[in-house]
Design a protein around this motif. Structure first.
Motif, mmCIF file in Angstrom:
data_model
loop_
_atom_site.group_PDB
_atom_site.id
_atom_site.type_symbol
_atom_site.label_atom_id
_atom_site.label_comp_id
_atom_site.label_asym_id
_atom_site.label_seq_id
_atom_site.Cartn_x
_atom_site.Cartn_y
_atom_site.Cartn_z
ATOM 1 N N THR A 92 8.502 -12.980 -0.050
ATOM 2 C CA THR A 92 9.296 -11.802 0.248
ATOM 3 C C THR A 92 8.424 -10.612 0.600
ATOM 4 N N MET A 93 8.974 -9.739 1.431
ATOM 5 C CA MET A 93 8.281 -8.525 1.849
ATOM 6 C C MET A 93 8.847 -7.293 1.142
ATOM 7 N N THR A 94 9.769 -7.519 0.222
ATOM 8 C CA THR A 94 10.456 -6.422 -0.455
ATOM 9 C C THR A 94 9.817 -6.149 -1.808
ATOM 10 N N HIS A 95 9.367 -4.924 -2.012
ATOM 11 C CA HIS A 95 8.616 -4.657 -3.248
ATOM 12 C C HIS A 95 9.475 -4.846 -4.501
ATOM 13 N N ASN A 96 10.787 -4.642 -4.400
ATOM 14 C CA ASN A 96 11.650 -4.814 -5.572
ATOM 15 C C ASN A 96 11.740 -6.272 -6.038
ATOM 16 N N ASP A 97 11.325 -7.199 -5.193
ATOM 17 C CA ASP A 97 11.372 -8.617 -5.551
ATOM 18 C C ASP A 97 10.166 -9.074 -6.364
ATOM 19 N N TYR A 98 9.195 -8.186 -6.515
ATOM 20 C CA TYR A 98 7.976 -8.538 -7.248
ATOM 21 C C TYR A 98 8.082 -8.100 -8.705
ATOM 22 N N ASP A 99 7.563 -8.956 -9.576
ATOM 23 C CA ASP A 99 7.761 -8.775 -11.009
ATOM 24 C C ASP A 99 6.582 -8.115 -11.719
ATOM 25 N N TYR A 100 5.390 -8.306 -11.187
ATOM 26 C CA TYR A 100 4.188 -7.783 -11.836
ATOM 27 C C TYR A 100 3.325 -7.074 -10.804
ATOM 28 N N TRP A 101 2.692 -5.989 -11.267
ATOM 29 C CA TRP A 101 1.891 -5.155 -10.361
ATOM 30 C C TRP A 101 0.541 -4.831 -10.981
ATOM 31 N N GLY A 102 -0.455 -4.708 -10.120
ATOM 32 C CA GLY A 102 -1.746 -4.208 -10.554
ATOM 33 C C GLY A 102 -1.757 -2.689 -10.557
ATOM 34 N N GLN A 103 -2.898 -2.143 -10.931
ATOM 35 C CA GLN A 103 -3.008 -0.693 -11.060
ATOM 36 C C GLN A 103 -3.363 -0.021 -9.731
ATOM 37 N N ARG B 120 0.834 -1.194 0.000
ATOM 38 C CA ARG B 120 0.000 0.000 0.000
ATOM 39 C C ARG B 120 0.871 1.246 0.000
ATOM 40 N N GLN B 121 0.290 2.331 -0.484
ATOM 41 C CA GLN B 121 1.003 3.603 -0.522
ATOM 42 C C GLN B 121 0.038 4.723 -0.194
ATOM 43 N N ALA B 122 0.335 5.413 0.904
ATOM 44 C CA ALA B 122 -0.450 6.571 1.308
ATOM 45 C C ALA B 122 0.183 7.821 0.694
ATOM 46 N N PRO B 123 -0.594 8.890 0.558
ATOM 47 C CA PRO B 123 -0.060 10.134 -0.023
ATOM 48 C C PRO B 123 1.173 10.618 0.729
ATOM 49 N N GLY B 124 2.231 10.911 -0.004
ATOM 50 C CA GLY B 124 3.445 11.429 0.596
ATOM 51 C C GLY B 124 4.307 10.406 1.300
ATOM 52 N N LYS B 125 3.926 9.132 1.198
ATOM 53 C CA LYS B 125 4.690 8.075 1.875
ATOM 54 C C LYS B 125 5.196 7.056 0.861
ATOM 55 N N GLN B 126 6.182 6.285 1.286
ATOM 56 C CA GLN B 126 6.706 5.227 0.433
ATOM 57 C C GLN B 126 5.755 4.035 0.434
ATOM 58 N N ARG B 127 5.863 3.257 -0.626
ATOM 59 C CA ARG B 127 5.073 2.032 -0.701
ATOM 60 C C ARG B 127 5.542 1.083 0.388
ATOM 61 N N GLU B 128 4.595 0.473 1.093
ATOM 62 C CA GLU B 128 4.956 -0.414 2.191
ATOM 63 C C GLU B 128 4.294 -1.774 2.047
ATOM 64 N N PHE B 129 4.957 -2.763 2.568
ATOM 65 C CA PHE B 129 4.479 -4.143 2.553
ATOM 66 C C PHE B 129 3.278 -4.286 3.474
ATOM 67 N N VAL B 130 2.294 -5.065 3.022
ATOM 68 C CA VAL B 130 1.135 -5.368 3.847
ATOM 69 C C VAL B 130 1.087 -6.861 4.177
ATOM 70 N N ALA B 131 1.113 -7.704 3.146
ATOM 71 C CA ALA B 131 1.009 -9.147 3.371
ATOM 72 C C ALA B 131 1.496 -9.886 2.131
ATOM 73 N N ALA B 132 1.916 -11.131 2.328
ATOM 74 C CA ALA B 132 2.347 -11.959 1.214
ATOM 75 C C ALA B 132 1.993 -13.406 1.503
ATOM 76 N N ILE B 133 1.867 -14.185 0.425
ATOM 77 C CA ILE B 133 1.470 -15.585 0.578
ATOM 78 C C ILE B 133 2.193 -16.418 -0.467
ATOM 79 N N SER B 134 2.574 -17.617 -0.080
ATOM 80 C CA SER B 134 3.297 -18.519 -0.985
ATOM 81 C C SER B 134 2.366 -19.067 -2.066
ATOM 82 N N TRP B 135 2.963 -19.715 -3.062
ATOM 83 C CA TRP B 135 2.172 -20.238 -4.179
ATOM 84 C C TRP B 135 1.141 -21.248 -3.689
ATOM 85 N N SER B 136 1.490 -22.005 -2.652
ATOM 86 C CA SER B 136 0.589 -23.049 -2.141
ATOM 87 C C SER B 136 -0.421 -22.508 -1.149
#
Length: 124
Positions: free
Chosen positions: A105-116, A38-54
């Motif tokens: 991973t909780m690091t946004h740079n590790d993600y390859d595809y993003w929604g809008q 998530r990203q709030a106005p004026g703030k950096q994008r931050e991790f919320v949650a992640a889940i494995s393929w399974s």
């Protein structure tokens, strides 16, 4: 290339609930690690949650622990974020992301595809 489409955002009062959905266009969805940021106005994008393929492994940020739950339905190519007990500080644009790595991973740079992104606004 997978396309991700989020839905379910909106305006809710403090203490309310929302469920975000993220639908993936590709059939190999069940091989991706999925995350919510998530990203709030004026703030950096931050991790919320992640889940494995399974779906067996999931991580939450401390700020949402006990209130938000990530889940996935591989048959529907969809990942969800159930958000309960919402607070004003949860107001942000929420993004779904997919990683081709099996590492959750909780690091946004590790993600390859993003929604809008989808806007969540919590009013006090």
């Amino acid at each position: 290339q997978v396309q991700l489409v989020e839905s379910g955002g909106g305006l809710v009062q403090t203490g309310g609930s929302l469920r975000l959905s993220c639908a993936a266009s590709e059939g190999t969805f069940n091989t991706y690690t999925m995350g919510w940021f998530r990203q709030a106005p004026g703030k950096q994008r931050e991790f919320v949650a992640a889940i494995s393929w399974s779906g067996r492994t999931a991580y939450d940020a401390n700020s949402v622990k006990g209130r938000f739950t990530i889940s996935r339905d591989n048959a529907k190519n969809t990942v969800y974020l159930q958000m309960n007990s919402l607070k004003a500080e949860d107001t942000a644009v929420y993004y779904c992301a997919a990683s081709i790595s099996v590492v959750v991973t909780m690091t946004h740079n590790d993600y390859d595809y993003w929604g809008q992104g989808t806007q969540v606004t919590v009013s006090s």
